[in-house]
Write an enzyme that holds these catalytic residues in place. Sequence first.
Site, PDB file in Angstrom:
ATOM      1  N   GLN C 647       0.878  -1.066   0.162  1.00  0.00           N
ATOM      2  CA  GLN C 647      -0.016  -0.005   0.006  1.00  0.00           C
ATOM      3  C   GLN C 647       0.802   1.192  -0.132  1.00  0.00           C
ATOM      4  O   GLN C 647       0.517   2.182  -0.604  1.00  0.00           O
ATOM      5  CB  GLN C 647      -0.923  -0.099   1.296  1.00  0.00           C
ATOM      6  CG  GLN C 647      -2.060  -0.701   1.169  1.00  0.00           C
ATOM      7  CD  GLN C 647      -3.100  -0.097   0.266  1.00  0.00           C
ATOM      8  OE1 GLN C 647      -3.808   0.958   0.417  1.00  0.00           O
ATOM      9  NE2 GLN C 647      -3.340  -0.640  -0.954  1.00  0.00           N
ATOM     10  N   LYS C 710      -4.492   2.299  12.094  1.00  0.00           N
ATOM     11  CA  LYS C 710      -4.861   3.712  11.664  1.00  0.00           C
ATOM     12  C   LYS C 710      -5.027   3.749   9.968  1.00  0.00           C
ATOM     13  O   LYS C 710      -5.692   4.793   9.700  1.00  0.00           O
ATOM     14  CB  LYS C 710      -3.616   4.547  11.824  1.00  0.00           C
ATOM     15  CG  LYS C 710      -3.649   4.913  13.309  1.00  0.00           C
ATOM     16  CD  LYS C 710      -2.478   5.930  13.538  1.00  0.00           C
ATOM     17  CE  LYS C 710      -2.361   6.685  14.745  1.00  0.00           C
ATOM     18  NZ  LYS C 710      -1.212   7.312  14.951  1.00  0.00           N
ATOM     19  N   GLU C 714      -3.532   5.938   1.955  1.00  0.00           N
ATOM     20  CA  GLU C 714      -3.063   7.418   1.487  1.00  0.00           C
ATOM     21  C   GLU C 714      -1.816   7.710   1.804  1.00  0.00           C
ATOM     22  O   GLU C 714      -1.102   8.468   1.090  1.00  0.00           O
ATOM     23  CB  GLU C 714      -4.120   8.456   2.078  1.00  0.00           C
ATOM     24  CG  GLU C 714      -5.526   8.031   2.397  1.00  0.00           C
ATOM     25  CD  GLU C 714      -6.534   7.615   1.276  1.00  0.00           C
ATOM     26  OE1 GLU C 714      -6.329   8.675   0.215  1.00  0.00           O
ATOM     27  OE2 GLU C 714      -7.354   6.760   1.374  1.00  0.00           O
TER      28      GLU C 714
END
Lengths: 338, 165, 748
Positions: C647, C710, C714
């Site tokens: 990610q 969390k 992004e």
Amino acid sequence: MNRFSYVRATDVAQAAREAGAPAAKIIAGGTNLVDLMKYDVERPGRLVDITRLPGLRAIEDAADGGLRIGALVTNTEVAYDRRVEARYPLLSSTILAGATPQLRNSATTGGNLLQRTRCYYFYDVGTPCNKREPGTGCPAIPGVNRIHAVLGASEHCIATHPSDMCVAMAALEAVVRVSGPGGERAIPFAEFHRLPGDAPERDTNLGRGEVVTAVELPARGFPAHYTYLKLRDRHSYAFALVSVAVGMEMDGGRIGEARFALGGVAHKPWRDPEAEAMLRGQAASRDLFERAAERTLRGAKGYGHNTFKIELARRAIVRALEQAAAGTPQSQVDKRIR
Amino acid sequence: MPDHPTGSDTLPLSLTVNGEARQLRVAPWTTLLDLLREDLGLIGTKKGCDHGQCGSCTVLLDGKRANACLVLAVVKEGSNVTTIEGLAGPGGALHPMQAAFVEHDAFQCGYCTPGQICSAVALVEEGRARTPDEIREHMSGNICRCGAYPNIVAAIEQVLAENAR
Amino acid sequence: MSPIPNAETHVGSPRSRVDGRAKVTGAARYSGEFTAPDLAHGYVVNSTVAKGRITRLDTAAALAAPGVLEVFTHENRPRTAWFSYNYQDEVGPPGSPFRPLYDDKVVYSGQPIALVVAETFEAARGAASLVRVSYEAEAHETDLKNRMDEAYEPPKKRTGISPPPKPRGDARGAYADAPVKVSGDYWAAYEHHNPMEPHATTVVWEGGGKLLVHDKNQGVLNAQSYIASVFGLGKGDVRVVTPFVGGGFGSGLRPQYQLFLAVMAALELRRSVRVVLTRDQMFTHVYRPNTFQTVRLGANPDGALRSIQQHAIAGTSQFEDHQEVVVNWAGTLYHCDNVELTYKLAKLDTYTPGDMRAPGAPLGLFATESAMDELACATGVDPVEIRLRNYTEKDENENKNFTSKELRACYQVGAERFGWSKRNPEPRSMREGRELIGWGMASGAWEAQMMKTSARATLTADGKLEVACATADIGTGTYTILTQIGADAFGLRMEDVTTKLGDTTLPYSPVQGGSWTAASAGTAVQLACEAVREKLFKHARKASGSPLADVKLDAVSFADGRIEVTADPSRFVRIADAMRAGGVDRLEAEETAKPSMIDQLRYTGYTHSAIFVEVRVDEELGAVRVTRVVDAVAAGKILNPKTARSQVVGGIVWGIGMALEEETMPDHNLGRFMNHNYAEYHVPVNADVQGIEVVFVDEHDTKVSPIGVKGLGEIGIVGTAAAIANAIHHATGKRVRDMPITIDKVLG
């Protein structure tokens, strides 16, 4: 994409005859034509498939020490051909700087000569374009022209020729062999592509019904001193903003024969005979190269977004000439620009 | 020239697809990609741009990697096509490249993945790319918007290393 | 059931994707790949003017083409909802949503104006080129520069988007008095999401008024509500199933127009219809807005901030006020008493921009973090040191404590791994051959959010678990992490757990976005599994002669298909036996996870990062290479280090694209984006990406979400563009404040 009829040609004469019909188009690798057909930029009524034509798939030694590359030889086959790698490494280098392994496997030598511009407006049938629809105007001139021409453009068209391969072919002074209704003829590379002038719809001087059968490379291949420097917006799989192909012969520190052609800056691979003449017989030096670059770009004109190309081309010419003179060609894998 | 040709829309076409000989009929404007996806149900070959700008549709065409989107099927009469569906071994055993992609997490959304894998299989076969920089260049015809590039390179390096043993 | 190979938990361990096999074999089916008997194909026709009226739409030739079933336009569009509020969706901004084929008005170039439906894709495509359209064009404006004087603060705030905080202190006065000042104007180009899978919808006409819809989106429930509302259907008649999404990045948050068109055509033709957008049409809907910013920082000679002013103006459409958090980030990173932040919009004749990977943050921090770098240069303080000197332990925008903030550790670990201490601070001081070498860094932050989400867990007597939630896996790894959580709850192997997602018949989830899914769906799965564990344990205690009769739930472990006393594993009850004792063969529970209201009132939660970049710039030619990246990330608990790293790597690649390549170029004369394809809109290719190292910094946080997560979707992109710009400055001495930093800007 429109509907069309399809014919598989069995010999060059038949292909030329079929291709002579007004709405006919020749298809080989299809990498540009099918692309343009899907955008409705090309709407042929009939496709003439030349992929089965005999005798167009070979790379053969020519009697004069040159090499004859059949029109259907793929970009991959040319780039990795041992004779091309050894005698015309500039050609290998330019081909490998273009497109991707997949596209190079399909794209043919003949097709690459006929590759059409990447101008955004040419590709978008929702906008005017003099090349696509003569007389409708050129929105690129006041519009988005980052990838457009700074040399040899006209008030009707500022499109550029997108091929990498052709930039090397221009420097190598290749000859295009064509066959058509009037028989066979040879077109010197410099005369094959056109400047836009007032007929931007015509990219080349190929006549109706003429089929490209081969490209002939003269014996002089500049295997020791050459470079292809390509500057683009990402490190691979992008068209050139500016590219420079150089072939040089060196005699000690002095330059013998010298040629260089620019890509990405004009409607055709751009050569300047006067600038090349300045190099011959001279000692290689940065100052000399800068003067040759100045000379090449003396008539250059920017249109806003693309104005940077003039300075970029100036610097690229100097670098490419330095690299060629020093015998340090640009590697296509390690993109460090030495 | 009218938009409509005379005669039937379709032409006969013989293709070998994933080892199976197929006798088909196709319209001349049908691309190999649409033929595979729509007519043959081989949806593993993806349409990402349909213009040769992304590599999602990469297949092995007569053993070489090609963008199926830019190939009119009818032109490829007699050809041999291998798609992602044709790579796994008997019993569904993953091809080493497929297994390496899973192991190295060389994909995220998975949409470019079949094209990446076909391209990577061809890269190994071509034998021209060895170093990471060379792999990167030779895999640049396959866009991965998720940005899995470092993992794709790692997967290919593993297969190259396994083959070298 | 075979024993678990080792005792380590799945959560926290690197695990390969559970949907990996489907994706590497081509078996994974995306929305444009479902089929149905008698499937018809739609192809969209788009407007060529930016503003005006359609005066004539000639569909005769298209209708006459072989295989064409219908051509839908505003003139023959079937009846849909009258009011624009019926077109609103879960995440849309204030305003009146775009209504496809609604009337003869053209409000942006590329607007869908007709849908040609035919028996085959090729027939539809061919006929679409035969539709003739005449317009009465009106003057348009697409250039943000020409509308900045009319910029306004959005009167109605977008739900979930914090407007800039009220000014603190006297930012202008403090700036005037500050001994060190930096100021600059920053531009960010339009960007388009460009997921690899184009937007596509296949509507399967099931008869009896029922539709099965496969639609590319990031939230099936959002798509379902939209269809139900627009077409006046009952939700029970519309099932949306999207098991795989070929990338979203925000483009699938709101329903895109192909969904409307496909459903409309299916309802009218009473047959199955598929509409797939072309790559070019992917430039005719959502995008990241063109954004202009001004930043002024005032500081003491030691680098301590005395004033922060950051002002942004972003483009939006004429019909909606899209908003994102652009200017607020400095308040969560730095201590400063005098702060003034503003965010305004300007109306343009374009489609409404939307959320694109970390909306707002990389734009805002490109400006903030470039300015901080400039301040470091102006004061001679090291870029890392100046950030530490201004470090804040409190969210000064909201005057709240953080749930956790290990950003200090990110700076330290990142600097160490990168070798930052060897940096010569002088610009143009490092070179190799003809290349200048630059090292730059920046901070990143992204809000850690949790949204109300439900999940179901079903355990069967054979020791197999199914977990289910309506959320999506857009490539993020949701299938895998939910499988891990479920497997750990019962001590199962990953293979014994099936995760179902992307189906409106599954428990509620909001759209997948904002990096909130792992925390939200993960917690919901955890709660559902805990509920099943409790039920199972009750049954286990009831078994005759149960060795667990006198133990409590917290004293047992679930492993190897049994419930055993943790302190004495020889005392156990098998799952199958426990179910038999309870007279059941399956146990099911659905639970809903919600963020803690108390913690939300007291704290704010952010993911943080410190990113370090090396660039090499050809001094003469301006060509930039990003040769090394180290990103140290503090994101709470890392569920799966393998997919988590992916990610972040993906986000960094996006940051490289944003910094150096991505730009949709509008022709303001035509009001039209011109480079609308993958050849001329450059996203990074493999050759653009070299060494990337991701380090996860330990961070324990029980307040941000019950499972301590969390979110990571992004954070990778957030500071990257700024770090690259700073590295280019370090290499060349040139400060480029206009993204993307293409060759011409480096040379210019």
